[in-house]
Design a protein around this motif. Structure first.
Motif, short mmCIF file in Angstrom:
data_model
loop_
_atom_site.label_atom_id
_atom_site.label_comp_id
_atom_site.label_asym_id
_atom_site.label_seq_id
_atom_site.Cartn_x
_atom_site.Cartn_y
_atom_site.Cartn_z
N ALA A 223 0.77 -0.97 0.01
CA ALA A 223 0.15 0.24 -0.25
C ALA A 223 0.91 0.69 -0.20
CB ALA A 223 -0.97 -0.27 1.36
N ALA A 224 1.64 1.46 0.48
CA ALA A 224 3.35 2.17 0.70
C ALA A 224 3.15 3.05 -0.78
CB ALA A 224 4.12 2.07 1.70
N VAL A 225 3.71 2.13 -1.92
CA VAL A 225 3.66 2.19 -3.11
C VAL A 225 2.74 2.58 -4.08
CG1 VAL A 225 4.74 1.04 -4.64
CG2 VAL A 225 5.93 0.14 -2.78
N VAL A 226 1.45 1.67 -3.32
CA VAL A 226 0.21 2.81 -4.30
C VAL A 226 0.28 3.45 -4.34
CG1 VAL A 226 -1.68 1.68 -4.93
CG2 VAL A 226 -0.16 -0.10 -4.95
N LEU A 227 -0.08 4.25 -2.70
CA LEU A 227 -0.38 5.44 -2.28
C LEU A 227 1.12 6.48 -2.85
CD1 LEU A 227 -2.37 4.54 1.07
CD2 LEU A 227 -3.12 5.22 -1.59
N ALA A 228 1.98 5.72 -2.55
CA ALA A 228 3.46 6.88 -3.24
C ALA A 228 2.87 7.65 -4.06
CB ALA A 228 4.36 6.39 -2.67
N VAL A 229 2.45 6.29 -4.77
CA VAL A 229 2.96 6.48 -7.02
C VAL A 229 1.52 7.47 -6.65
CG1 VAL A 229 2.15 5.86 -9.02
CG2 VAL A 229 4.24 4.68 -7.47
N ALA A 230 0.75 7.27 -6.14
CA ALA A 230 -1.31 7.95 -6.24
C ALA A 230 -0.42 9.57 -5.73
CB ALA A 230 -1.80 7.16 -5.57
N ALA A 231 -0.10 9.62 -4.67
CA ALA A 231 0.39 10.85 -4.20
C ALA A 231 0.65 12.16 -5.44
CB ALA A 231 1.03 10.80 -3.31
N ALA A 232 2.27 11.35 -6.30
CA ALA A 232 2.51 11.67 -7.42
C ALA A 232 2.28 12.55 -8.20
CB ALA A 232 4.75 10.65 -7.34
N GLU A 233 1.67 11.27 -8.82
CA GLU A 233 0.12 11.00 -9.74
C GLU A 233 0.24 12.43 -10.27
OE1 GLU A 233 -1.20 10.65 -13.18
OE2 GLU A 233 0.92 9.60 -12.78
N LEU A 234 -1.12 13.00 -9.00
CA LEU A 234 -1.82 13.64 -8.15
C LEU A 234 -1.16 15.20 -8.55
CD1 LEU A 234 -3.85 13.30 -4.86
CD2 LEU A 234 -5.09 12.97 -7.61
N LEU A 235 0.06 15.11 -8.02
CA LEU A 235 0.97 16.33 -8.41
C LEU A 235 1.47 16.27 -9.70
CD1 LEU A 235 3.33 18.92 -6.62
CD2 LEU A 235 4.59 17.39 -6.40
N LEU A 236 2.08 15.56 -10.31
CA LEU A 236 2.32 15.65 -11.52
C LEU A 236 1.49 16.34 -12.25
CD1 LEU A 236 3.87 14.64 -14.26
CD2 LEU A 236 3.26 12.52 -14.06
N ARG A 237 0.19 15.84 -12.64
CA ARG A 237 -0.90 16.15 -13.01
C ARG A 237 -0.99 17.92 -12.52
NH1 ARG A 237 -6.34 11.46 -13.89
NH2 ARG A 237 -4.04 10.02 -14.15
N ARG A 238 -1.32 18.08 -11.49
CA ARG A 238 -1.39 19.08 -11.96
C ARG A 238 -0.20 20.37 -12.44
NH1 ARG A 238 -3.65 24.03 -10.78
NH2 ARG A 238 -2.55 25.74 -9.32
N CYS A 239 1.07 19.92 -12.12
CA CYS A 239 2.21 20.36 -12.65
C CYS A 239 2.08 21.12 -14.05
CB CYS A 239 3.68 20.35 -12.55
SG CYS A 239 4.02 20.11 -10.70
N VAL A 240 1.48 19.50 -14.55
CA VAL A 240 1.51 19.41 -16.11
C VAL A 240 0.21 20.13 -17.01
CG1 VAL A 240 0.43 18.45 -18.30
CG2 VAL A 240 2.13 16.58 -16.09
N ARG A 241 -0.88 20.81 -15.99
CA ARG A 241 -1.38 21.85 -15.98
C ARG A 241 -1.54 22.75 -16.48
NH1 ARG A 241 -5.35 17.46 -13.39
NH2 ARG A 241 -5.17 19.61 -11.35
N ARG A 242 -0.27 22.78 -15.09
CA ARG A 242 -0.41 24.38 -14.44
C ARG A 242 1.30 25.13 -15.36
NH1 ARG A 242 0.67 29.09 -12.88
NH2 ARG A 242 1.15 30.13 -11.36
N PHE A 243 2.18 24.45 -15.76
CA PHE A 243 2.63 24.66 -16.46
C PHE A 243 3.54 23.71 -17.73
CE2 PHE A 243 5.23 23.50 -12.16
CZ PHE A 243 4.94 24.89 -11.60
N GLY A 244 2.77 23.10 -17.77
CA GLY A 244 2.59 22.68 -19.59
C GLY A 244 3.02 21.15 -19.73
N GLY A 245 4.05 20.93 -18.86
CA GLY A 245 4.76 19.78 -18.84
C GLY A 245 5.55 19.40 -17.63
N VAL A 246 6.70 18.42 -17.68
CA VAL A 246 7.48 18.67 -16.69
C VAL A 246 8.98 19.03 -16.90
CG1 VAL A 246 6.84 16.28 -16.05
CG2 VAL A 246 8.58 16.44 -17.41
#
Length: 269
Positions: A223-246
């Motif tokens: 669960a630690a691995v899965v939830l860690a990836v999920a938290a990072a994915e939420l931030l990733l999507r926010r950054c892509v919307r905000r900055f246009g990419g990584v």
């Protein structure tokens, strides 16, 4: 006429990938021999292995201090310091810069300019303090249970952090800038390969957690691995919307977010 001797065979792409991963994601003396898309793809697929090595070094240092009579808090502080030292603090710097960019409220171009500045703003400072406190508190909780729990937490956290970077380099996630490490690795990893790697890491974590801590340990570690990836994915999507990419900063922020999330999950219960 003498024959021209054949040129020596070039190292396999997996070796180039390992060099790329350890040479760009750590300060270990590894020479990057290729800097192209193929090497970047192999390197990002090897990134979780870099995390395993960094986490093992961190966890074993904390365990050694415990065996020498130190308390869980000191062991946790030293263990948390190892990944920062191995990356020259670049992931933490990326976390702070990303927090400043997201918190600025500026358009994408201006936010990216803020992220490139050498100073750290209030959003970055606050984020760094809270994240480091969470990491140390969670590691202290783990070491308070046993040295094995502390080592497991450090390894799972570091591996999950680099797994988040692999997933962020998957195809379909563009670079926000045409230059820098973010542009070099963006969209190099096939989505199917990244997901397979994530599933494999979760399964491996569950197996090790189960061997050390029993059935509940297996579930919690996976669960630690899965939830860690999920938290990072939420931030990733926010950054892509905000900055246009990584960007390189975003990759660092994703790593710190995933690593901290994994530690928090492992500290529960």
């Amino acid at each position: 006429m003498s024959e021209i001797p054949p040129s020596p065979p070039s190292p396999p792409s997996s070796l180039h990938g390992l060099r790329f991963a350890f040479g760009t994601l750590t300060v270990l003396p590894v020479r990057v021999t290729r800097w192209d898309r193929e090497a970047a793809r192999a390197g990002m697929l090897c990134a979780p292995l870099v995390g395993v090595v960094a986490g093992a070094l961190a966890g074993l240092l904390g365990a050694a201090l415990l065996l020498l009579g130190a308390g869980p808090l000191l062991a946790a502080v030293c263990a948390a310091a190892v990944p920062a030292v191995l990356t020259r603090g670049l992931h933490l710097d990326g976390l702070a810069d990303t927090a400043d960019g997201l918190g600025s409220g500026k358009p994408a171009e201006e936010a990216l300019r803020i992220m490139k500045q050498s100073d750290i703003g209030p959003f970055g400072v606050l984020t760094l303090v809270l994240v480091l406190l969470a990491q140390v508190a969670a590691l202290a909780e783990a070491y308070g249970g046993s040295w094995a729990r502390g080592v497991l937490a450090a390894v799972v956290s570091a591996a999950s952090a680099r797994l988040a970077m692999t997933l962020a380099a998957r195809r379909g996630t563009p670079a926000a800038r045409p230059e820098g490490l973010g542009a070099a690795v963006a969209e190099t990893v096939p989505a199917a390969g990244a997901l397979a790697l994530a599933a494999g890491l979760a399964a491996a974590a569950a197996a090790v957690g189960g061997a050390l801590l029993g059935t509940y340990g297996a579930v919690r570690t996976a669960a630690a691995v899965v939830l860690a990836v999920a938290a990072a994915e939420l931030l990733l999507r926010r950054c892509v919307r905000r900055f246009g990419g990584v960007t390189g900063d975003v990759f660092g922020a994703l790593a710190e977010t995933a690593g901290t999330a994994a530690l928090v999950v492992l500290a529960l219960g």
